[in-house]
Design a protein around this motif. Structure first.
Motif, PDB file in Angstrom:
ATOM      1  N   ALA A  47       0.586  -1.257   0.270  1.00 36.79           N
ATOM      2  CA  ALA A  47       0.393  -0.153  -0.214  1.00 36.79           C
ATOM      3  C   ALA A  47       1.400   1.305   0.121  1.00 36.79           C
ATOM      4  N   ASP A  48       1.856   1.098   0.838  1.00 35.88           N
ATOM      5  CA  ASP A  48       2.767   2.194   0.329  1.00 35.88           C
ATOM      6  C   ASP A  48       3.621   2.617  -0.819  1.00 35.88           C
ATOM      7  N   LEU A  49       4.133   1.813  -1.514  1.00 31.71           N
ATOM      8  CA  LEU A  49       4.751   1.687  -2.700  1.00 31.71           C
ATOM      9  C   LEU A  49       3.870   2.292  -3.849  1.00 31.71           C
ATOM     10  N   VAL A  50       3.065   0.603  -3.803  1.00 29.44           N
ATOM     11  CA  VAL A  50       2.057   0.766  -5.762  1.00 29.44           C
ATOM     12  C   VAL A  50       1.559   1.648  -5.254  1.00 29.44           C
ATOM     13  N   LEU A  51       0.591   1.346  -4.902  1.00 31.85           N
ATOM     14  CA  LEU A  51      -1.068   2.668  -4.826  1.00 31.85           C
ATOM     15  C   LEU A  51       0.085   4.550  -4.853  1.00 31.85           C
ATOM     16  N   PRO A  52       1.108   4.704  -4.216  1.00 36.20           N
ATOM     17  CA  PRO A  52       1.220   6.106  -4.565  1.00 36.20           C
ATOM     18  C   PRO A  52       1.670   5.684  -6.778  1.00 36.20           C
ATOM     19  N   LEU A  53       2.512   5.205  -6.653  1.00 39.71           N
ATOM     20  CA  LEU A  53       2.573   5.299  -7.806  1.00 39.71           C
ATOM     21  C   LEU A  53       1.665   5.084  -8.878  1.00 39.71           C
ATOM     22  N   GLU A  54       0.547   4.150  -8.446  1.00 34.51           N
ATOM     23  CA  GLU A  54      -0.037   4.036  -9.634  1.00 34.51           C
ATOM     24  C   GLU A  54      -0.474   5.731  -9.847  1.00 34.51           C
ATOM     25  N   GLN A  55      -1.124   6.693  -8.365  1.00 34.04           N
ATOM     26  CA  GLN A  55      -1.331   8.027  -8.549  1.00 34.04           C
ATOM     27  C   GLN A  55      -0.331   9.044  -9.106  1.00 34.04           C
ATOM     28  N   ILE A  56       0.863   8.483  -9.228  1.00 34.74           N
ATOM     29  CA  ILE A  56       1.283   8.987 -10.181  1.00 34.74           C
ATOM     30  C   ILE A  56       1.407   8.863 -11.371  1.00 34.74           C
ATOM     31  N   ASP A  57       1.211   8.074 -11.547  1.00 33.25           N
ATOM     32  CA  ASP A  57       1.309   7.360 -12.850  1.00 33.25           C
ATOM     33  C   ASP A  57      -0.016   7.485 -13.747  1.00 33.25           C
ATOM     34  N   ASP A  58      -1.380   8.011 -13.239  1.00 37.57           N
ATOM     35  CA  ASP A  58      -2.519   8.400 -13.299  1.00 37.57           C
ATOM     36  C   ASP A  58      -2.467  10.060 -13.539  1.00 37.57           C
ATOM     37  N   ALA A  59      -1.886  11.186 -12.650  1.00 37.03           N
ATOM     38  CA  ALA A  59      -1.220  12.387 -12.770  1.00 37.03           C
ATOM     39  C   ALA A  59      -0.888  13.005 -14.142  1.00 37.03           C
ATOM     40  N   ILE A  60       0.078  11.359 -14.940  1.00 37.58           N
ATOM     41  CA  ILE A  60       1.229  11.767 -15.827  1.00 37.58           C
ATOM     42  C   ILE A  60      -0.096  11.821 -16.837  1.00 37.58           C
ATOM     43  N   GLY A  61      -0.495  10.820 -16.432  1.00 38.46           N
ATOM     44  CA  GLY A  61      -1.748  10.066 -17.545  1.00 38.46           C
ATOM     45  C   GLY A  61      -2.818  11.888 -18.326  1.00 38.46           C
ATOM     46  N   GLN A  62      -2.861  12.000 -16.927  1.00 38.56           N
ATOM     47  CA  GLN A  62      -3.682  12.816 -17.039  1.00 38.56           C
ATOM     48  C   GLN A  62      -4.098  14.594 -17.775  1.00 38.56           C
ATOM     49  N   VAL A  63      -2.828  14.748 -17.616  1.00 37.42           N
ATOM     50  CA  VAL A  63      -2.334  15.714 -18.472  1.00 37.42           C
ATOM     51  C   VAL A  63      -1.716  15.861 -19.687  1.00 37.42           C
ATOM     52  N   PHE A  64      -0.846  14.378 -20.224  1.00 38.31           N
ATOM     53  CA  PHE A  64      -0.374  14.165 -20.975  1.00 38.31           C
ATOM     54  C   PHE A  64      -1.415  13.295 -22.622  1.00 38.31           C
ATOM     55  N   GLY A  65      -2.125  12.919 -21.821  1.00 41.74           N
ATOM     56  CA  GLY A  65      -2.906  11.764 -22.360  1.00 41.74           C
ATOM     57  C   GLY A  65      -3.890  12.645 -23.193  1.00 41.74           C
ATOM     58  N   PRO A  66      -4.628  13.270 -22.695  1.00 43.24           N
ATOM     59  CA  PRO A  66      -5.701  14.601 -23.586  1.00 43.24           C
ATOM     60  C   PRO A  66      -4.738  15.059 -25.153  1.00 43.24           C
ATOM     61  N   LEU A  67      -3.412  15.199 -24.822  1.00 44.04           N
ATOM     62  CA  LEU A  67      -2.859  15.627 -25.981  1.00 44.04           C
ATOM     63  C   LEU A  67      -2.295  14.805 -27.059  1.00 44.04           C
ATOM     64  N   ALA A  68      -1.885  13.533 -26.329  1.00 39.29           N
ATOM     65  CA  ALA A  68      -1.955  12.621 -27.353  1.00 39.29           C
ATOM     66  C   ALA A  68      -2.539  11.829 -28.039  1.00 39.29           C
TER      67      ALA A  68
END
Ligand code: ZN
Length: 677
Positions: A47-68
């Motif tokens: 929970a300490d590691l994987v969940l924060p990583l997922e959120q980091i990944d999701d945040a980047i997807g939210q910014v770059f995804g629409p542009l892509a």
């Protein structure tokens, strides 16, 4: 709060592409900092590691995804500039992330700890796949090799984008104008209307032809003027090459050679003999050889049947006073004539029964019945073009997923059809579940002023195909992002849900739910339906051989030694000599527009279509046995296979649903080539 805010959807109505590079730079810096902070902790739980990583990944997807996404569907100058600025940053970041030794070690500690045994199988699979991907990205390499890997990734990303831009620009920059329709004899009314509308949109009278697939297809299939067919065939099949009428600045020749060579270097750097082996390391096939032999066996079975089909076509053309031998620009034309003669049915006659609004409603009704879900359009969500719709999928009134649907071809939009994820299903930090959102994109000929968009049956099948991918993404039950929906699914199994759903566009029971004449409402007459179904396997072996040719070309291209320079044309010529029954002219440059393997994710993976088609054909035989709308079978398919995404390996899911291993003969049967098995 609007739905856009609740779902945190991109504001496509007011999208500022030029702000994205700055936002992304800041976000990446922040993400790196968070990750470094994370891995500096001596011991981390899942929970300490994987969940924060997922959120980091999701945040980047939210910014770059629409542009892509816009880069593919609304490729304006500002979008392209912003994308070009973002791509190297993002590539650098993904490489940094995927080679992060500390992160790998942190995952490894979890995998080896007692906690691992208490994780769910889904969480375990997530960790296992993440660690595999770290190894494939060269996490174990020394500093110098890591640097080289990073540089290779940068070059590959840039070259792929350039390849794709060249194809798009070459496609968009060609057109041919006619003052009147006398050279366009044979073209269906709907295609003429398109050509007229296109001319008008450029301030011209008369007709304008372009290289959108629908226009190309109409000309080579229907135009009586052989010279026109040759002209359009030539323009289409030399796009982005050194041949034909195109500007040399779009030539992809050098880019392709570089892509292949750099991929081989990358594969060898992380310890594989070649890129094909590297590619299948994360797929269902055990080795490049297994995938290659699978295709080659099928090619051997299909070739005599394909030769027979070709001989019949030539004989028919001879009767019609046609050319001998038939040239590449004659094949579709005489094939259509032969189809009409044999089945008394033209693709064009069917189109009034496949008006887009009815087809769409029918597709939704079919999946509603099959899975007990509801699909409905939702207003008020910002989109990137007025023709785009936004839809909700719910189960017993509860939303479970959403999708954008963008079906028409237009300028600045990449050709083809695809599904992409906008949001992935996952548990958020606040314990809420983020629902999946998909982009579904096709390139059908648009509606004209006086009639709705009329699809070919082929288009209908394409729409069902992409919706099958969409369901895989949207109907997932998994809320661990790394293995939810299509994430973590072996690439050669990813076409199972899409190719499976195509079958509902071929069954009487499902077809009659929506095939109605757009003017009279009359259902598709039984006689026409019968002819359509009878024609299903028309030239089936020739079609298979084309696909096998692409697949073998792709695998062999990526099995070359990195030390040798790659002769792309020679590899293709060799495969054609073995497999093809139609030999295109020397100047054909099909490969220069083969975006699947040069700009998409299918490098050393094009065989996946055929591989997954075995799985889909086999699964559909069970639906045929149980009833194509059998609700229990639908639920079992959803719960044992489709909904589980990448949370277990593809063979396990297949066997859970089917109770046995896949049977290649099911594919042969599904193509109507049973006698070859
Ligand atoms: Zn697909």
């Amino acid at each position: 709060m609007s739905l856009m805010q609740t779902l945190q959807l991109p504001n496509f109505a007011d999208f500022e592409a030029n702000n994205i590079p700055t936002q992304l730079t800041a976000l990446i810096a922040n993400s790196k900092q968070q990750i470094e902070q994370l891995v500096s902790e001596p011991s981390l739980s899942y929970a300490d590691l994987v969940l924060p990583l997922e959120q980091i990944d999701d945040a980047i997807g939210q910014v770059f995804g629409p542009l892509a996404h816009l880069h593919s569907v609304a490729n304006t100058d500002s979008v392209r500039q912003a994308y070009d600025l973002c791509l190297p940053k993002l590539t650098e970041y993904s490489t940094w992330l995927s080679q992060n030794q500390d992160l790998y070690k942190a995952l490894e500690r979890i995998q080896q700890s007692d906690e691992f045994n208490h994780l769910t199988p889904v969480q375990q699979q997530d960790i296992n796949l993440q660690m595999r991907d770290f190894r494939l990205a060269g996490v174990a390499l020394g500093a110098e090799d890591k640097q080289q890997y990073a540089e290779l990734k940068q070059q590959l990303a840039q070259l792929s984008t350039q390849f794709s831009n060249n194809v798009m620009d070459a496609t968009d920059s060609w057109s041919k104008h006619f003052d009147d329709s006398k050279h366009l004899l044979g073209l269906p009314e709907s295609s003429l209307a398109q050509a007229k509308q296109l001319a008008a949109s450029k301030g011209l009278t008369g007709y304008l032809l372009n290289l959108d697939f629908a226009c190309y297809h109409a000309v080579v299939t229907f135009a009586d003027d052989r010279e026109l067919r040759q002209t359009v065939y030539t323009a289409f099949n030399t796009r982005a090459s050194d041949q034909g009428p195109h500007d040399q600045q779009y030539d992809n020749t050098e880019i392709m050679a570089q892509l292949v060579s750099l991929r081989q270097q990358l594969a060898q750097l992380v310890g594989y003999d070649n890129y094909a082996e590297y590619s299948v390391a994360s797929k269902m096939a055990d080795s490049g050889k297994e995938a290659h032999d699978f295709l080659q066996d099928l090619a051997q079975q299909c070739k005599p049947l394909g030769q027979e089909e070709m001989a019949q076509l030539q004989a028919f053309a001879n009767q019609q006073g046609g050319p001998q031998p038939l040239q590449a620009w004659d094949i579709a034309y005489y094939s259509e004539k032969l189809r009409q003669a044999r089945f008394d049915l033209s693709q064009e006659e069917l189109k009034p029964y496949f008006a887009l609004p009815q087809v769409q409603a029918g597709l939704f009704a079919i999946v509603e019945r099959l899975f007990g879900i509801q699909v409905e359009q939702v207003d008020g969500v910002p989109v990137w073009h007025k023709d785009v719709g936004f839809y909700r999928i719910s189960q017993q009134g509860k939303p479970i997923g959403y999708f954008y649907l963008d079906v028409f071809a237009r300028q600045q939009k990449r050709g083809g059809a695809w599904m992409n994820d906008c949001r992935t299903r996952q548990k958020l930090a606040n314990q809420q579940t983020q629902l999946p959102v998909a982009y579904l994109v096709c390139n059908f000929a648009p509606a004209s002023d006086d009639q709705p968009a009329l699809l070919t049956h082929n288009d209908v099948v394409t729409l069902f195909h992409e919706f099958g991918h969409g369901l895989h993404h949207m109907l997932t039950h998994i809320d661990v992002a790394g293995v939810a929906g299509i994430n973590g699914v072996a690439w050669d199994a990813v076409e199972l849900p899409s190719q499976l759903l195509e079958n509902w566009a071929w069954q009487k029971e499902s077809l009659l739910m929506f095939a109605k004449h757009y003017q009279t409402g009359e259902p598709l007459p039984a006689a026409m339906l019968q002819k359509m179904l009878a024609a299903k396997h028309f030239q089936s072996a020739m079609f298979m051989l084309r696909q096998l040719e692409f697949g073998l070309f792709d695998l062999r291209l990526h099995s070359q030694d990195a030390a040798q320079s790659v002769d792309v044309q020679a590899v293709l010529d060799q495969v054609r000599a073995e497999v093809a029954v139609i030999t295109p002219p020397d100047w054909n440059r099909f490969q220069h527009g083969f975006s699947h393997i040069f700009a998409g994710g299918y490098a050393a993976g094009y065989y996946s279509y055929m591989w997954a088609d075995v799985l889909a054909a086999d699964v559909f035989e069970r639906f045929m046995a149980d009833g194509i709308f059998n609700p229990q079978t639908g639920q079992q398919y959803w719960h044992k296979l489709l909904g589980r995404g990448g949370s277990a390996d593809a063979m396990t899911l297949f066997m859970d649903f089917m109770g046995r291993k896949p049977d290649v003969a099911a594919l042969i049967r599904s193509k109507g080539l049973g006698e070859a098995a």
